[in-house]
Design a protein around this motif. Sequence first.
Motif, PDB file in Angstrom:
ATOM      1  N   ILE A  49      23.733 -16.878 -18.790  1.00 55.26           N
ATOM      2  CA  ILE A  49      24.646 -15.817 -19.208  1.00 55.26           C
ATOM      3  C   ILE A  49      25.448 -15.390 -17.991  1.00 55.26           C
ATOM      4  O   ILE A  49      24.870 -14.917 -16.995  1.00 55.26           O
ATOM      5  CB  ILE A  49      23.860 -14.624 -19.782  1.00 55.26           C
ATOM      6  CG1 ILE A  49      22.939 -15.100 -20.910  1.00 55.26           C
ATOM      7  CG2 ILE A  49      24.805 -13.537 -20.269  1.00 55.26           C
ATOM      8  CD1 ILE A  49      21.759 -14.198 -21.147  1.00 55.26           C
ATOM      9  N   THR A  50      26.744 -15.551 -18.030  1.00 60.23           N
ATOM     10  CA  THR A  50      27.566 -15.302 -16.849  1.00 60.23           C
ATOM     11  C   THR A  50      28.613 -14.235 -17.128  1.00 60.23           C
ATOM     12  O   THR A  50      29.175 -14.151 -18.220  1.00 60.23           O
ATOM     13  CB  THR A  50      28.266 -16.585 -16.374  1.00 60.23           C
ATOM     14  OG1 THR A  50      29.077 -17.103 -17.439  1.00 60.23           O
ATOM     15  CG2 THR A  50      27.252 -17.637 -15.960  1.00 60.23           C
ATOM     16  N   PHE A  51      28.858 -13.432 -16.097  1.00 62.32           N
ATOM     17  CA  PHE A  51      29.892 -12.406 -16.098  1.00 62.32           C
ATOM     18  C   PHE A  51      30.798 -12.668 -14.899  1.00 62.32           C
ATOM     19  O   PHE A  51      30.389 -12.436 -13.752  1.00 62.32           O
ATOM     20  CB  PHE A  51      29.281 -11.012 -15.976  1.00 62.32           C
ATOM     21  CG  PHE A  51      28.437 -10.600 -17.145  1.00 62.32           C
ATOM     22  CD1 PHE A  51      28.977  -9.852 -18.177  1.00 62.32           C
ATOM     23  CD2 PHE A  51      27.099 -10.955 -17.210  1.00 62.32           C
ATOM     24  CE1 PHE A  51      28.197  -9.463 -19.261  1.00 62.32           C
ATOM     25  CE2 PHE A  51      26.311 -10.572 -18.279  1.00 62.32           C
ATOM     26  CZ  PHE A  51      26.867  -9.829 -19.315  1.00 62.32           C
ATOM     27  N   PRO A  52      32.006 -13.160 -15.088  1.00 62.83           N
ATOM     28  CA  PRO A  52      32.903 -13.379 -13.957  1.00 62.83           C
ATOM     29  C   PRO A  52      33.426 -12.042 -13.425  1.00 62.83           C
ATOM     30  O   PRO A  52      33.242 -10.987 -14.048  1.00 62.83           O
ATOM     31  CB  PRO A  52      34.018 -14.223 -14.560  1.00 62.83           C
ATOM     32  CG  PRO A  52      34.034 -13.846 -16.000  1.00 62.83           C
ATOM     33  CD  PRO A  52      32.606 -13.545 -16.372  1.00 62.83           C
ATOM     34  N   GLY A  53      34.085 -12.109 -12.276  1.00 61.31           N
ATOM     35  CA  GLY A  53      34.716 -10.919 -11.728  1.00 61.31           C
ATOM     36  C   GLY A  53      33.823 -10.128 -10.809  1.00 61.31           C
ATOM     37  O   GLY A  53      33.641  -8.916 -10.993  1.00 61.31           O
ATOM     38  N   VAL A  54      33.245 -10.778  -9.784  1.00 61.45           N
ATOM     39  CA  VAL A  54      32.408 -10.103  -8.792  1.00 61.45           C
ATOM     40  C   VAL A  54      33.032 -10.294  -7.415  1.00 61.45           C
ATOM     41  O   VAL A  54      33.290 -11.428  -6.999  1.00 61.45           O
ATOM     42  CB  VAL A  54      30.970 -10.650  -8.791  1.00 61.45           C
ATOM     43  CG1 VAL A  54      30.130  -9.927  -7.740  1.00 61.45           C
ATOM     44  CG2 VAL A  54      30.336 -10.525 -10.160  1.00 61.45           C
ATOM     45  N   ASP A  55      33.272  -9.194  -6.719  1.00 63.81           N
ATOM     46  CA  ASP A  55      33.680  -9.227  -5.312  1.00 63.81           C
ATOM     47  C   ASP A  55      32.516  -8.719  -4.484  1.00 63.81           C
ATOM     48  O   ASP A  55      31.959  -7.648  -4.767  1.00 63.81           O
ATOM     49  CB  ASP A  55      34.912  -8.361  -5.067  1.00 63.81           C
ATOM     50  CG  ASP A  55      36.167  -8.957  -5.688  1.00 63.81           C
ATOM     51  OD1 ASP A  55      36.265 -10.203  -5.717  1.00 63.81           O
ATOM     52  OD2 ASP A  55      37.045  -8.197  -6.133  1.00 63.81           O
ATOM     53  N   LEU A  56      32.150  -9.475  -3.461  1.00 60.41           N
ATOM     54  CA  LEU A  56      31.007  -9.138  -2.623  1.00 60.41           C
ATOM     55  C   LEU A  56      31.368  -9.448  -1.173  1.00 60.41           C
ATOM     56  O   LEU A  56      31.051 -10.519  -0.644  1.00 60.41           O
ATOM     57  CB  LEU A  56      29.773  -9.921  -3.084  1.00 60.41           C
ATOM     58  CG  LEU A  56      28.442  -9.632  -2.389  1.00 60.41           C
ATOM     59  CD1 LEU A  56      28.079  -8.158  -2.473  1.00 60.41           C
ATOM     60  CD2 LEU A  56      27.326 -10.482  -3.000  1.00 60.41           C
ATOM     61  N   GLY A  57      32.073  -8.536  -0.528  1.00 59.73           N
ATOM     62  CA  GLY A  57      32.495  -8.755   0.843  1.00 59.73           C
ATOM     63  C   GLY A  57      33.425  -9.941   0.950  1.00 59.73           C
ATOM     64  O   GLY A  57      34.463  -9.987   0.280  1.00 59.73           O
TER      65      GLY A  57
END
Length: 753
Positions: free
Chosen positions: A194-202
């Motif tokens: 199950i994937t959720f795109p749209g992650v910014d991590l540094g």
Amino acid sequence: MKRVIVTLVTLAMASASGLFADGLSCDLSQYTAQSGLTAAVAADALVVTWNGDRGTELRMRLAVENGAPLIRDLSTRPTGGAWTTVLRHAQPSFRVVSGRRRITDQQLQPLRRLNIPITEEILQREQWKAFWDAPLYIDGSDVRPPTHGTAIPPMQGILSQPGLPRLASEVHRAAAVFHGTSCAVKTNGGRLEITFPGVDLGVFAGRLEYLVYRGTNLIRQAVIAQTHEPSVAYKYDAGITGMPIEAGSRIAWRDLSNRWQQNRFGGAVNDTPMIVKSANRMVFAETPGGAVAAFPPPHTFFGARETEQNLGYTYYEKRADGAFGLGVRQAEREEDPEFLHNFALRNARPDTWQIMPVFLYVSGQHVPAMADAALAFTHADRFKAVPGYKVMGTHYHTSITGRLRDSGVLPDVEAAKDAGINIYAPIDGPRSSGLDRLAGLAAYYKTARLLSDDDFLLMPNEEHESNRPALGGHNDLLISKPIFWTNERAEGQPFVENDPVYGKVYHVVTPADMMEMTRRENMLIYMPHPRAKGSTGYPDAIKDTDHFRDPNYRGIGFRWGMGIDGSEIRLSQYRCLELLDEMNNWVADLPTPPKFIQAIAETRSDIGARGKPPIDDTYGMSPVNYVKIDRVPSVGDMSSIVNAMRRGDYFVTSGEVLIPSYAVQGTGNRRTIVADVEWTFPLDFVEVVWGDGTKTDRQIVSTTDLPAFGTKHFEIPFDATGKKWVRFAAWDTAGNGALVQPIKLDTSAVAGE
């Protein structure tokens, strides 16, 4: 494609096509319903239901709030019973700290001695194998730390690096920012992705992923992201937060003395996560409905280090809004000042997908009753006994003779025994010369006899790194009995002479001398940390020499810490496994045996007179060898170990995956790879790897349909046409694995076999 975008106005019209609130679309085109593993949309949540272990079912409702994924609730029930909510409002929490990766002078020195031009290409390639690097250590980064204790000679030059001192501006800290508007559900065997795109991590950007596995209460929550920046080294923390503090909520863990500790959130709010030095790298959240264990992957979590000291790999938090959280963390530096310059973290090669996971184990029981089920994934941090095999750990820096004499306290040996290691092989040969060296060897062998027992052998091996004999790089010498030798010979002195005190003594000054001694005395040689540290450039530089091609030069060491990259799906994939395959292509057409790989620890407990801390993470930090022998031998005759390793009758493992039986059956071009595999974490794949003398190829067999804690007998048809050698390996969802030794496929006589 079943893709629909729904708004709050049309929410009441949601159906099983996959609808969320807040305008989120969910792609179910790669989802296939199956018994015991389902996903459906109900109102504004994706509802995932699956069969767990021990007669339980689990249900997780995933939603989105303000663009961020949310575990709205996580529940369990006995099969067919009533649901009990274990967690509510659990938000994924990720933090990352990144710095600049630098090559070290320790790597550059052997390259210069090999007259290899130090080009930008070389710097970029070799930086990923740095060991004595600490990208987050700013203060004092241009000052050499104190030399190790008196048992260790000064390490001149190995700590200097281009571009020091480090700058505070190189370090970037960030928490994950979620801004997704969609999700996707994919069926992969017996699991859902199950994937959720749209992650910014540094410096990273990517997606959040949940894996649920039919047949177990295990969940993997991970950010999978990439960076385009060059020379990135990083650490991450991962967990869940935002759960409301209720009557009965608490955090629990076992301390490093295995006593249960707790926090019931009666104290003040903590502004930063509270670091916990927990046994087994595990922390528990208890609620009225049950408990959740949070723990990291047991081995890929660790970067390059020379100490196994527990630095606090778990945390919890009490927030001002009446919520709490917990998770896993990677430390930013060593606590021991001796090792401040040795904390290399993870690599992030540009454009590779870095996997930053935390595992959650869910139970309707409370701690401590549910703890054993979570601990079972690592056999409670103990290498499982397998009939017909003994567990061998190698390449420990211990200075064990002096420590036994000075204090008699050897916590590293005790920790090895507790981890299930039967054969503990330090590499403590004396660095002195002449009669002093012979006296040091005699004391070393005496210590080995004193510490050995009926089912425990202290095997007194030695690391050779001198230019006499010039074997190239560092080399571990595995002996079959106590051997006396020096690396000096006066003019007219014989190669072997009889000493009135020590008996037969060898004087070894050339590679040919060394190989002759190995033949006479049944010894083996492995290069412990190839293409890294003082072996940078090796064994490549010696691949055409007589001593490397000798059957007694058995191969290389295997350890994931040096050069670990978060994108690897196999332990030490880039540095060790690719080299193992290259080496076997080098020797494919020679009348010599294949080259093997040996698990090593590369940890120190010889820090002055103190030794290592009494509690450590021996299991998490080091792989082992399962050697096919029936009993542990004595120091006087260790030939059963050497002979088994010479034949390749052993497999290398992190501990969670075992291969107790393996063979290549058949003749000619029609062969069958036959293997019995056992595992704890859900198994990802097994693979057959081969080479034709020039290139390497592989067949990957997906095993995602198999449950956790399984066994399987594999029979894989194999066309040997044009292939010179073959090997087999198995890898699980946490990056753990096991591999057997390569087998040559040609039918010609093989020297030394």
